[in-house]
Motif scaffolding. Structure first.
Motif, PDB file in Angstrom:
ATOM      1  N   PHE A   7      37.444  39.581  48.871  1.00 60.33           N
ATOM      2  CA  PHE A   7      38.554  38.870  48.240  1.00 60.33           C
ATOM      3  C   PHE A   7      38.127  37.460  47.780  1.00 60.33           C
ATOM      4  O   PHE A   7      38.378  37.053  46.640  1.00 60.33           O
ATOM      5  CB  PHE A   7      39.721  38.791  49.235  1.00 60.33           C
ATOM      6  CG  PHE A   7      40.917  38.060  48.686  1.00 60.33           C
ATOM      7  CD1 PHE A   7      41.726  38.658  47.717  1.00 60.33           C
ATOM      8  CD2 PHE A   7      41.232  36.778  49.124  1.00 60.33           C
ATOM      9  CE1 PHE A   7      42.815  37.978  47.202  1.00 60.33           C
ATOM     10  CE2 PHE A   7      42.327  36.099  48.608  1.00 60.33           C
ATOM     11  CZ  PHE A   7      43.119  36.710  47.650  1.00 60.33           C
ATOM     12  N   ILE A   8      37.437  36.749  48.733  1.00 59.57           N
ATOM     13  CA  ILE A   8      36.991  35.384  48.421  1.00 59.57           C
ATOM     14  C   ILE A   8      35.987  35.394  47.268  1.00 59.57           C
ATOM     15  O   ILE A   8      36.068  34.602  46.327  1.00 59.57           O
ATOM     16  CB  ILE A   8      36.382  34.696  49.678  1.00 59.57           C
ATOM     17  CG1 ILE A   8      37.498  34.397  50.682  1.00 59.57           C
ATOM     18  CG2 ILE A   8      35.651  33.396  49.312  1.00 59.57           C
ATOM     19  CD1 ILE A   8      37.020  34.077  52.074  1.00 59.57           C
ATOM     20  N   LEU A   9      35.069  36.379  47.313  1.00 56.77           N
ATOM     21  CA  LEU A   9      34.074  36.487  46.226  1.00 56.77           C
ATOM     22  C   LEU A   9      34.738  36.767  44.873  1.00 56.77           C
ATOM     23  O   LEU A   9      34.385  36.170  43.850  1.00 56.77           O
ATOM     24  CB  LEU A   9      33.078  37.609  46.547  1.00 56.77           C
ATOM     25  CG  LEU A   9      31.848  37.195  47.362  1.00 56.77           C
ATOM     26  CD1 LEU A   9      31.035  38.416  47.763  1.00 56.77           C
ATOM     27  CD2 LEU A   9      30.960  36.235  46.562  1.00 56.77           C
ATOM     28  N   THR A  10      35.731  37.650  44.899  1.00 58.54           N
ATOM     29  CA  THR A  10      36.444  37.992  43.651  1.00 58.54           C
ATOM     30  C   THR A  10      37.153  36.768  43.082  1.00 58.54           C
ATOM     31  O   THR A  10      37.056  36.474  41.892  1.00 58.54           O
ATOM     32  CB  THR A  10      37.486  39.114  43.917  1.00 58.54           C
ATOM     33  OG1 THR A  10      36.847  40.150  44.615  1.00 58.54           O
ATOM     34  CG2 THR A  10      38.069  39.642  42.613  1.00 58.54           C
ATOM     35  N   ILE A  11      37.867  36.052  43.961  1.00 60.40           N
ATOM     36  CA  ILE A  11      38.590  34.847  43.531  1.00 60.40           C
ATOM     37  C   ILE A  11      37.611  33.825  42.964  1.00 60.40           C
ATOM     38  O   ILE A  11      37.830  33.246  41.877  1.00 60.40           O
ATOM     39  CB  ILE A  11      39.393  34.238  44.716  1.00 60.40           C
ATOM     40  CG1 ILE A  11      40.544  35.160  45.116  1.00 60.40           C
ATOM     41  CG2 ILE A  11      39.915  32.843  44.372  1.00 60.40           C
ATOM     42  CD1 ILE A  11      41.637  35.318  44.083  1.00 60.40           C
ATOM     43  N   THR A  12      36.485  33.622  43.689  1.00 62.67           N
ATOM     44  CA  THR A  12      35.478  32.650  43.237  1.00 62.67           C
ATOM     45  C   THR A  12      34.945  33.050  41.857  1.00 62.67           C
ATOM     46  O   THR A  12      34.799  32.216  40.951  1.00 62.67           O
ATOM     47  CB  THR A  12      34.292  32.596  44.227  1.00 62.67           C
ATOM     48  OG1 THR A  12      34.805  32.501  45.529  1.00 62.67           O
ATOM     49  CG2 THR A  12      33.374  31.422  43.939  1.00 62.67           C
ATOM     50  N   TYR A  13      34.692  34.361  41.670  1.00 62.86           N
ATOM     51  CA  TYR A  13      34.156  34.866  40.403  1.00 62.86           C
ATOM     52  C   TYR A  13      35.144  34.619  39.256  1.00 62.86           C
ATOM     53  O   TYR A  13      34.779  34.141  38.170  1.00 62.86           O
ATOM     54  CB  TYR A  13      33.852  36.365  40.550  1.00 62.86           C
ATOM     55  CG  TYR A  13      33.273  36.965  39.303  1.00 62.86           C
ATOM     56  CD1 TYR A  13      31.992  36.630  38.867  1.00 62.86           C
ATOM     57  CD2 TYR A  13      34.009  37.888  38.553  1.00 62.86           C
ATOM     58  CE1 TYR A  13      31.464  37.180  37.720  1.00 62.86           C
ATOM     59  CE2 TYR A  13      33.488  38.446  37.410  1.00 62.86           C
ATOM     60  CZ  TYR A  13      32.217  38.090  36.994  1.00 62.86           C
ATOM     61  OH  TYR A  13      31.709  38.619  35.854  1.00 62.86           O
ATOM     62  N   ILE A  14      36.425  34.882  39.545  1.00 61.99           N
ATOM     63  CA  ILE A  14      37.456  34.693  38.500  1.00 61.99           C
ATOM     64  C   ILE A  14      37.564  33.221  38.119  1.00 61.99           C
ATOM     65  O   ILE A  14      37.605  32.879  36.935  1.00 61.99           O
ATOM     66  CB  ILE A  14      38.832  35.241  38.985  1.00 61.99           C
ATOM     67  CG1 ILE A  14      38.771  36.777  39.031  1.00 61.99           C
ATOM     68  CG2 ILE A  14      39.957  34.797  38.056  1.00 61.99           C
ATOM     69  CD1 ILE A  14      39.938  37.428  39.739  1.00 61.99           C
ATOM     70  N   VAL A  15      37.596  32.353  39.149  1.00 65.55           N
ATOM     71  CA  VAL A  15      37.677  30.908  38.873  1.00 65.55           C
ATOM     72  C   VAL A  15      36.463  30.455  38.082  1.00 65.55           C
ATOM     73  O   VAL A  15      36.574  29.694  37.100  1.00 65.55           O
ATOM     74  CB  VAL A  15      37.793  30.107  40.205  1.00 65.55           C
ATOM     75  CG1 VAL A  15      37.638  28.606  39.951  1.00 65.55           C
ATOM     76  CG2 VAL A  15      39.138  30.393  40.860  1.00 65.55           C
ATOM     77  N   PHE A  16      35.285  30.938  38.475  1.00 65.58           N
ATOM     78  CA  PHE A  16      34.045  30.598  37.782  1.00 65.58           C
ATOM     79  C   PHE A  16      34.114  31.017  36.298  1.00 65.58           C
ATOM     80  O   PHE A  16      33.808  30.237  35.387  1.00 65.58           O
ATOM     81  CB  PHE A  16      32.876  31.298  38.492  1.00 65.58           C
ATOM     82  CG  PHE A  16      31.565  31.129  37.803  1.00 65.58           C
ATOM     83  CD1 PHE A  16      30.876  29.926  37.872  1.00 65.58           C
ATOM     84  CD2 PHE A  16      31.004  32.173  37.076  1.00 65.58           C
ATOM     85  CE1 PHE A  16      29.665  29.770  37.218  1.00 65.58           C
ATOM     86  CE2 PHE A  16      29.798  32.017  36.422  1.00 65.58           C
ATOM     87  CZ  PHE A  16      29.128  30.812  36.494  1.00 65.58           C
ATOM     88  N   LEU A  17      34.569  32.270  36.094  1.00 64.87           N
ATOM     89  CA  LEU A  17      34.705  32.772  34.712  1.00 64.87           C
ATOM     90  C   LEU A  17      35.654  31.896  33.898  1.00 64.87           C
ATOM     91  O   LEU A  17      35.386  31.555  32.741  1.00 64.87           O
ATOM     92  CB  LEU A  17      35.236  34.208  34.732  1.00 64.87           C
ATOM     93  CG  LEU A  17      34.211  35.343  34.775  1.00 64.87           C
ATOM     94  CD1 LEU A  17      34.907  36.682  34.714  1.00 64.87           C
ATOM     95  CD2 LEU A  17      33.222  35.227  33.616  1.00 64.87           C
ATOM     96  N   PHE A  18      36.771  31.539  34.538  1.00 64.09           N
ATOM     97  CA  PHE A  18      37.790  30.729  33.875  1.00 64.09           C
ATOM     98  C   PHE A  18      37.210  29.376  33.427  1.00 64.09           C
ATOM     99  O   PHE A  18      37.381  28.947  32.279  1.00 64.09           O
ATOM    100  CB  PHE A  18      38.976  30.527  34.827  1.00 64.09           C
ATOM    101  CG  PHE A  18      40.094  29.730  34.239  1.00 64.09           C
ATOM    102  CD1 PHE A  18      40.935  30.288  33.274  1.00 64.09           C
ATOM    103  CD2 PHE A  18      40.314  28.417  34.636  1.00 64.09           C
ATOM    104  CE1 PHE A  18      41.948  29.549  32.730  1.00 64.09           C
ATOM    105  CE2 PHE A  18      41.340  27.675  34.090  1.00 64.09           C
ATOM    106  CZ  PHE A  18      42.157  28.244  33.128  1.00 64.09           C
TER     107      PHE A  18
END
Lengths: 275, 140
Positions: A7-18
């Motif tokens: 979950f944390i990795l997914t959130i981090t990835y989305i924020v990074f992409l954003f």
């Protein structure tokens, strides 16, 4: 525990992409408007958009923001600019208008034209510039200049094709440009704007006349479609006028023919009168 | 042999145009008719908008276009008027109001496709008629 990690990795990835995509959008300087100009009569290129003359009444009008690519100030919203675009069979007309509290003495607006709708640095190779000198001073003047670009470096064109002018109205600066289309006036160092094609135009604001090191540069890009001249169907009243014109001009021609005949036989008539 | 000369005969003799004058008038009549015809032909080309090169290219081109159209109409009117005057002189009659109005009308008809051409032609024709009237008066 594993679920939390995913979950944390997914959130981090989305924020990074954003964050990354936001950064890319800012720096891509992609065209913000796709403008399809209407046809109109050629306006006078004098920096004056006189409403009474309705010179620009057919223009397509949009608002863009000229934004600094290098500014670190988050409050810098750039320059809110009106862009008016219009064309006729031989030229494209662009008016750039904006208000500033203080205009720089050597302010300029450059319209840099891409060879097509792509917006890579190498595709922009033609620049039309209206440059102010000593704006607000006793010897203020502006000049229109034509440049070409090689890998983003400006070189002066030997022929200044097109036209440009500017004038300050209070705090509002009005620039007007005439850019030839369809081969009406150009050389090898100008972009050949052809009917039916789209081209990227970069609007550049700067405050000095060294275009290879522009001070306080602010830019924005637009896509402009060069339209084919419209084949409009003739309205009824025009058809009536056309038919009446044929009849009237035919009658005039006929009467002239009759008169010439009378002139040719006048000698006989005079002879009869003398007798 | 009559003792007194016939008065009416004497009058007609004095009004008669000499052969030299007649050939001059005929020459002028033909030349002005040809010039009138040339200007009329060009006027028809421009005013029917067959030649539309100067149209819709900008304000200065429009002014040039209107000027050419008006000038061609006025020149064709002027030369046709001169030619008609000569014609009438040869036939011994003055140019009547009917003929002037006909020429005036035919000139104005050519302006039917452009309001500006109509207005300037109307003014020009008025001035030309005043001019022709005044020079006729001064000759008398």
């Amino acid at each position: 525990m594993k679920k939390h990690k995913v979950f944390i990795l997914t959130i981090t990835y989305i924020v990074f992409l954003f964050i990354i995509t936001s950064f890319l959008i800012i720096n891509a300087n992609a065209a913000v408007e796709d403008i399809e100009p209407d046809f109109g009569f050629a306006p006078e290129i004098d920096g004056d958009i006189e409403g009474s003359k309705k010179e620009w009444e057919n223009a397509t009008k949009e608002e863009i923001q000229l934004i600094s690519k290098t500014s670190t100030n988050p409050d810098d919203k750039g320059i809110f600019t009106d862009i008016w675009v219009m064309q006729n069979q031989s030229d494209l007309y662009i008016s750039i208008q904006f208000e500033l509290e203080n205009h720089a003495a050597n302010e300029f607006i450059a319209i840099i034209i891409s060879e097509d709708e792509t917006e890579s640095n190498s595709s922009f190779y033609d620049a039309k510039i209206v440059q102010w000198y000593n704006l607000g001073g006793p010897s203020e003047e502006h000049k229109y200049r034509d440049f070409y670009l090689i890998n983003g470096v400006f070189f002066r064109d030997s022929d200044d094709n097109g036209d440009g002018a500017a004038d300050l109205h209070g705090n509002k600066m009005i620039y007007e440009f005439r850019i030839p289309v369809n081969g009406s006036e150009e050389d090898d160092r100008d972009v050949d704007l052809e009917f039916g094609d789209s081209y990227a135009f970069k609007i550049v604001y700067g405050e000095n006349d060294n275009y290879n090191d522009i001070l306080n540069e602010k830019t924005s890009s637009v896509l402009i479609d060069i339209e084919y001249p419209k084949q409009e169907e003739m309205p009824l009243w025009k058809k009536v006028v056309f038919i009446l014109a044929i009849i009237a001009f035919g009658a005039i021609g006929g009467l002239y023919g009759l008169y010439i005949y009378k002139v040719l036989v006048i000698k006989q008539k005079i002879g009869r009168i003398k007798e | 042999m009559p003792k007194f000369k016939d008065k009416s005969k004497k009058t007609s003799k004095s009004k008669r145009i000499s052969d030299n004058d007649e050939s001059d008038i005929l020459k002028s009549l033909k030349n002005s008719a040809i010039l009138g015809g040339i200007f009329l032909t060009f006027s028809l080309f421009f005013n029917t908008e067959i030649i539309n090169y100067f149209m819709n290219r900008g304000i200065y081109w429009d002014i040039l276009d209107v000027s050419i159209k008006v000038s061609l109409i006025l020149l064709s009117f002027l030369f046709m008027m001169i030619s008609l005057g000569n014609y009438k002189e040869l036939t011994g009659k003055p140019v009547g109001l009917k003929e002037i109005l006909l020429l005036f009308g035919l000139s104005l008809v050519q302006t039917m496709k452009n309001l500006y051409v109509f207005i300037f032609t109307l003014i020009g024709l008025g001035l030309l008629l005043i001019y022709l009237y005044l020079i006729q008066e001064s000759k008398i």
